[in-house]
Design an enzyme around this catalytic site. Structure first.
Site, short mmCIF file in Angstrom:
data_model
loop_
_atom_site.label_atom_id
_atom_site.label_comp_id
_atom_site.label_asym_id
_atom_site.label_seq_id
_atom_site.Cartn_x
_atom_site.Cartn_y
_atom_site.Cartn_z
N LYS A 174 0.87 -1.00 -0.16
CA LYS A 174 -0.08 -0.02 -0.04
C LYS A 174 0.76 1.15 -0.18
O LYS A 174 1.62 1.74 1.13
CB LYS A 174 -0.95 0.02 1.03
CG LYS A 174 -1.80 1.27 1.06
CD LYS A 174 -2.38 1.65 2.27
CE LYS A 174 -1.47 2.87 2.79
NZ LYS A 174 -1.30 4.12 2.10
N GLU A 249 10.32 1.91 10.04
CA GLU A 249 11.38 2.88 9.55
C GLU A 249 10.75 4.41 9.80
O GLU A 249 9.85 4.68 8.93
CB GLU A 249 11.89 2.70 8.07
CG GLU A 249 12.62 1.32 8.04
CD GLU A 249 13.77 1.02 8.45
OE1 GLU A 249 14.22 2.16 8.97
OE2 GLU A 249 14.38 0.00 8.60
N CYS A 282 14.29 11.57 5.65
CA CYS A 282 14.25 11.07 7.23
C CYS A 282 15.63 11.29 7.91
O CYS A 282 15.73 11.53 9.06
CB CYS A 282 13.75 9.58 7.26
SG CYS A 282 14.56 8.77 6.09
N GLU A 382 10.80 17.36 13.59
CA GLU A 382 11.11 16.96 12.37
C GLU A 382 10.28 17.96 11.41
O GLU A 382 9.19 17.82 11.35
CB GLU A 382 10.93 15.46 11.95
CG GLU A 382 11.46 15.13 10.74
CD GLU A 382 10.96 13.89 9.97
OE1 GLU A 382 9.68 13.44 10.41
OE2 GLU A 382 11.80 13.08 9.74
P1 NAD Z 1 2.78 9.03 6.81
O1 NAD Z 1 3.19 8.30 7.84
O2 NAD Z 1 1.78 10.24 7.02
O3 NAD Z 1 2.25 8.11 5.79
C1 NAD Z 1 3.33 7.05 5.37
C2 NAD Z 1 2.46 6.06 4.84
O4 NAD Z 1 1.60 5.43 5.99
C3 NAD Z 1 1.49 6.19 3.89
O5 NAD Z 1 1.26 5.21 3.06
C4 NAD Z 1 0.07 6.48 4.54
O6 NAD Z 1 -1.13 6.29 4.11
C5 NAD Z 1 0.28 5.35 5.69
N1 NAD Z 1 -0.44 5.60 7.00
C6 NAD Z 1 -0.72 6.80 7.58
N2 NAD Z 1 -1.30 6.67 8.76
C7 NAD Z 1 -1.57 5.11 8.82
C8 NAD Z 1 -2.25 4.32 9.62
N3 NAD Z 1 -2.68 5.03 10.74
N4 NAD Z 1 -2.12 3.16 9.55
C9 NAD Z 1 -1.37 2.64 8.49
N5 NAD Z 1 -0.88 3.30 7.53
C10 NAD Z 1 -0.95 4.46 7.74
O7 NAD Z 1 4.40 9.57 6.40
P2 NAD Z 1 4.72 10.49 5.11
O8 NAD Z 1 4.03 11.84 5.48
O9 NAD Z 1 3.94 9.67 3.82
O10 NAD Z 1 6.24 10.26 5.35
C11 NAD Z 1 7.06 11.23 5.60
C12 NAD Z 1 7.47 10.60 7.11
O11 NAD Z 1 8.26 9.40 6.67
C13 NAD Z 1 8.49 11.52 7.71
O12 NAD Z 1 8.30 11.43 8.97
C14 NAD Z 1 9.83 10.95 7.46
O13 NAD Z 1 11.04 11.06 8.18
C15 NAD Z 1 9.50 9.35 7.25
N6 NAD Z 1 10.30 8.47 6.56
C16 NAD Z 1 11.08 7.75 7.08
C17 NAD Z 1 12.16 7.07 6.29
C18 NAD Z 1 13.01 5.76 7.40
O14 NAD Z 1 13.54 4.88 6.59
N7 NAD Z 1 13.08 5.71 8.57
C19 NAD Z 1 12.51 7.11 5.13
C20 NAD Z 1 11.27 7.88 4.66
C21 NAD Z 1 10.47 8.78 5.32
#
Ligand code: NAD
Length: 479
Positions: A174, A249, A282, A382
């Protein structure tokens, strides 16, 4: 307008059970560029059922054959690289040159590393050579839900799919609803690579819907998630009732410790790393902590480097940065810049509003704050935009204490030409990764965090291990 409403389930493209349209917004124009469907429980159930049905066959497929499918995928991925670059630029605003090089390149890199790591990986071996009847079998965890973000979309998708595939897991992906087009194209590639039906499935959806349904699904054995710490928490809770494995992650607030004896490029390198991908990484080195005697010079260098960062249309070739992903992120970044000003940090580059000449699109000015103190909001949260906080420290001890004083622990950085200091600090920094003096990450090096940055390790053999169970066998029969 691109229309991609179908999901990829059990080896075919299928219509959603209850169609629910979702517009994908191009962040450079603020206009819709595509329509997808958001799935619901029935779509999630169908995808999970397909993955569950395919699991025994895929687990029983010899590793060499599974690697063969990933090799074919890599071939298709390379052949369709330009389409992939265009998709990412359109949906999440990465400049096309960056999409072609780093965004697409990350996928090539990870798939190549998994192929190599899987060939070298010992999936089965005696516990000790002198007791061959005691055996270790690494076998697939089972059905894996892969939930990915929009910021480095192919990086995340290939890190999960490549590892799960060679490990023998079947999958439901997803992707982020902000960046579904690259994932849909990726599903076409999986199809073209000929993976057996049901091994890989894709359902689009949002976090509250498909994300939560997958996390709580009784037939999903593990969730591999990359995204925000907020969603990581929600997923862990949703997964608790079924006690499935959850690999996370999450976010970061990387410290970049710059000592007075750092190499001459250290400050500029730190600024450019922060600004890359419009600050949406990130592992961004978002807190530049500078040793007192070098502080004023470093602030000047940082301001100059940020002012030289161009911001422009992502469709244009070049080394500029593009917009941030959406209006919500743009607004959040503006609020944090305002907070920085209100809390007394000194703005030395950039600031509020759009860069000059850009009146439409979610563009942010490359921004540097000096005199940031550890308790300020911009030093703690962040920001996920092109905003750098520069802080001063007097002693090494203080530098380590402040660097570690964060709930995050993803990547920290050290810039110093004193080898003993570099290695001493490397041991003291509480983060899953430490990168020193501009050294890039090696092929197969594990990517992942400590503390609230998560618990997974992705890439190479470490990434494969994340998708494997350890079966301990006593009484393995000699044949
Ligand atoms: P997000 O958490 O809003 O969304 C990420 C994914 O999770 C999307 O597919 C979203 O639909 C899904 N999602 C959101 N809420 C959910 C829930 N309650 N249950 C299940 N799925 C859910 O994050 P974003 O805004 O897409 O990405 C940015 C974030 O990702 C930043 O905080 C960044 O630091 C982090 N990030 C971390 C890494 C790493 O490897 N540590 C890499 C890239 C991004």
């Amino acid at each position: 307008m691109i229309e991609k409403r179908q999901f990829y389930i059990d080896g075919q493209w299928v219509d959603p059970v209850t169609p629910r349209d979702h517009a994908v917004i191009n962040p450079a124009t603020e206009e819709p560029c595509a329509v997808i469907s958001l799935g619901d429980q029935a779509d999630t159930d169908a995808a999970v059922a397909a993955a569950k049905a395919a699991l025994p066959g895929w687990m029983a497929t010899p590793v060499a054959e599974r690697i063969g499918y990933v090799e074919k995928l890599l071939e298709v991925y390379k052949a369709r690289a330009e389409e992939m670059a265009q998709a990412m630029t359109l949906e999440m605003g990465a400049p096309i040159s960056l999409s072609r090089s780093d965004q697409v390149g990350a996928g090539t890199f990870h798939l190549t590393n998994f192929i190599r790591a899987a060939k070298e990986f010992s999936f089965e071996h005696a516990l000790r050579e002198d007791i061959p009847e005691h055996r270790i079998i690494h076998e697939a965890v089972g059905v894996a839900a892969l939930i990915t973000p929009w910021n480095w979309p192919m990086n995340q998708v290939t890190l999960k799919v490549g590892a799960a595939a060679v490990a023998g897991c079947t999958m439901v992906l997803k992707p982020s609803e902000e960046s579904p087009l690259d994932a849909i194209l990726f599903a076409e590639m999986m199809d073209e690579a000929g993976f057996p039906k049901g091994v890989f499935n894709l359902v689009n959806g949002d976090g509250a819907g498909v994300g939560t349904q997958l996390s709580s699904h009784v037939d999903v054995d593990m969730v591999s998630f990359t995204g925000s710490t907020r969603a990581g928490r929600a997923i862990s809770k949703a997964a608790a009732d079924t006690l499935k494995r959850v690999h996370l992650e999450l976010g970061g607030k990387g410290a970049n410790l710059v000592f007075a004896d750092a190499d001459p490029e250290a400050v500029k390198r730190g600024v450019l790393h922060m600004m890359e991908n419009s600050g949406q990484s990130c592992n961004a080195p978002s807190r530049m902590m500078v040793e007192a005697p070098f502080y004023d010079t470093a602030v000047e260098q940082a301001a100059k480097a940020a002012e030289a960062v161009k911001v422009a249309d992502p469709q244009q070739e070049g080394d500029h940065i593009g917009p941030v992903v959406n209006e919500v992120q743009w607004g959040k970044i503006q609020d944090l810049i305002q907070k920085g000003i209100d809390e007394g940090a000194r703005l030395v580059a950039g600031g509020l509003g759009r860069p000059e000449g850009l009146n439409k699109g979610f563009y942010v000015r490359p921004t540097v704050f000096a005199d940031v103190t550890p308790e300020m909001t911009i030093a703690r949260e962040e920001i996920f935009g092109p905003v750098l906080s520069v802080m001063k420290f007097e002693t090494e001890e203080e530098a380590v204490r402040v660097a570690n004083d964060t709930p995050y622990g993803l990547t920290n950085y050290v810039q110093s030409q004193d080898p003993a200091r570099v290695n001493r600090l490397t041991r003291q920094l509480r983060s899953g990764m430490v990168q020193n003096n501009g050294t890039g990450r090696a092929a197969g090096a594990p990517f992942g965090g400590m503390k609230q940055s998560g618990n997974g390790r992705e890439g190479g053999s470490f990434g494969i291990l994340d998708f494997l169970e350890v079966k301990s066998v006593s009484g393995w029969a000699a044949e």
